[in-house]
Write an enzyme that holds these catalytic residues in place. Structure first.
Site, PDB file in Angstrom:
ATOM      1  N   HIS A  73     -26.014  81.866-105.582  1.00 39.85           N
ATOM      2  CA  HIS A  73     -26.442  82.531-106.633  1.00 39.85           C
ATOM      3  C   HIS A  73     -26.345  84.016-106.294  1.00 39.85           C
ATOM      4  O   HIS A  73     -26.864  84.858-105.502  1.00 39.85           O
ATOM      5  CB  HIS A  73     -27.985  82.395-106.988  1.00 39.85           C
ATOM      6  N   LYS A  86     -28.704  92.268-111.137  1.00 44.52           N
ATOM      7  CA  LYS A  86     -27.403  92.036-110.457  1.00 44.52           C
ATOM      8  C   LYS A  86     -26.447  92.015-111.455  1.00 44.52           C
ATOM      9  O   LYS A  86     -25.244  92.844-111.183  1.00 44.52           O
ATOM     10  CB  LYS A  86     -27.287  90.587-109.728  1.00 44.52           C
ATOM     11  N   ASP A 121     -23.169  85.031-111.665  1.00 46.50           N
ATOM     12  CA  ASP A 121     -24.347  84.109-111.863  1.00 46.50           C
ATOM     13  C   ASP A 121     -24.232  83.070-110.586  1.00 46.50           C
ATOM     14  O   ASP A 121     -25.219  82.914-109.819  1.00 46.50           O
ATOM     15  CB  ASP A 121     -24.583  83.408-113.145  1.00 46.50           C
ATOM     16  N   ARG A 136     -32.887 103.519 -92.991  1.00 49.59           N
ATOM     17  CA  ARG A 136     -32.737 104.990 -93.136  1.00 49.59           C
ATOM     18  C   ARG A 136     -31.620 105.731 -92.482  1.00 49.59           C
ATOM     19  O   ARG A 136     -30.972 106.688 -93.192  1.00 49.59           O
ATOM     20  CB  ARG A 136     -34.083 105.760 -92.998  1.00 49.59           C
TER      21      ARG A 136
END
Length: 313
Positions: A139, A160, A178, A244
């Site tokens: 997916h 997405k 999808d 980070r």
């Protein structure tokens, strides 16, 4: 798919039928590897891989021509088993009458090509690896970003498809939306493509299904792409510790392949498509040996050492 017919092979490659066209729909291939029967022509059949496509090049054919007609027929008849899918001749070589007779009796098709033996082997192997390799459906959305296959994953509703749509508007190309069908091409390569029913289509909440090729042109789509980088979109959480500096590399395993992965937090005001573009460029830079995180660490270490010399305890 666990097997393909010889007719499937003929339909999807430039290999041609030479004899036995009536058997192409009944003979099936289950192995991706190809055999070049050198030892078998000498009469050694202890480890004969009968279930593989048998490829004859200049070497095999020259040796077979040195045999007597009777011996040649006997050996070739031994090679014709119920599991043998087909015989293939490269370089435009014509099979001997003994080969045609033996194959016809065993109902095995004979194929031919004018290409070199290595090229024929590559064409057949690539096709068989594509259709016979294990597959899984993931997916997500697969997009070609600066020549890199970026698989965008995340929970339903995280954005997405909307992110992929913005990437397409920026000049990148859609592979699948999808659902992405993924197969392992070799030890290091994963390839993703759209299921047939979803090719060139996207679902945008509030609009529905759109045809990307129709709206943006043929240059906005491609049929398949190697998966190079995985982007996981995650709803922003103050409790989550996000990367980070980028000193630690993360990967995800799909089949036997480890794919680099990045988690990008999503919240209002962040331009996710721009961040994915930068992530793709940064990945390419790292592959070329330019790692900003390593450079930062070196500079930080140098600064600490310099300060410790100026202000010794």
């Amino acid at each position: 798919m666990t097997e393909v017919t010889i007719q499937d092979l003929l339909d999807h490659t430039n290999i041609q039928i030479y004899a036995g066209a009536e058997f192409t729909s009944t003979r099936k291939i289950k192995e991706t590897e190809i055999s070049r029967p050198g030892l078998e022509l000498t009469g050694y059949f202890d480890y004969y891989p009968a279930e593989r496509v048998q490829l004859f090049g200049q070497t095999e054919t020259s040796y077979a021509r040195s045999m007597t007609s009777e011996n040649r027929y006997h050996v070739l008849r031994e090679m014709c088993t119920k599991q043998t899918p087909a015989f293939v001749f490269s370089r435009g070589i014509k099979p001997s009458p003994e080969m045609i007779k033996a194959a016809q009796e065993a109902e095995i098709p004979i194929l031919t090509s004018d290409l070199t033996t290595t090229r024929v082997s590559n064409i057949i192997t690539q096709y068989l690896e594509k259709v016979l390799s294990p597959r899984k459906s993931i997916h997500g959305v697969l997009v070609d970003v600066y020549g890199l296959g970026v698989l965008i994953k995340g929970d339903s509703g995280v954005g997405k498809s909307e992110t992929a749509l913005e990437l397409i508007k920026n000049g990148h190309r859609l592979v699948a939306d999808d659902r992405v069908d993924v197969y392992q091409q070799n030890e290091h390569t994963l390839v993703g493509e759209a299921p047939e029913i979803l090719k060139n289509l996207m679902e945008i909440r509030g609009i529905g299904i759109i045809d990307v090729m129709n709206l943006f042109g043929a240059s906005a789509v491609r049929t398949s792409m190697e998966i190079t980088l995985i982007i996981n979109l995650s709803n922003w959480s103050a409790e989550q510790n996000y990367e980070r500096v980028g000193l630690k590399d993360h990967t995800e395993q799909i089949f036997d392949v480890e794919v680099p992965s990045i988690t990008i937090p999503v919240k209002v005001g962040r331009n996710i498509s721009n961040i994915i573009e930068v992530a793709a460029m940064d990945y390419r830079a790292k592959k070329l040996g330019f790692n900003a995180a390593d450079r930062f660490e070196e500079q930080l270490t140098g600064l600490i050492q310099k300060n410790s010399q100026v202000n010794p305890k």
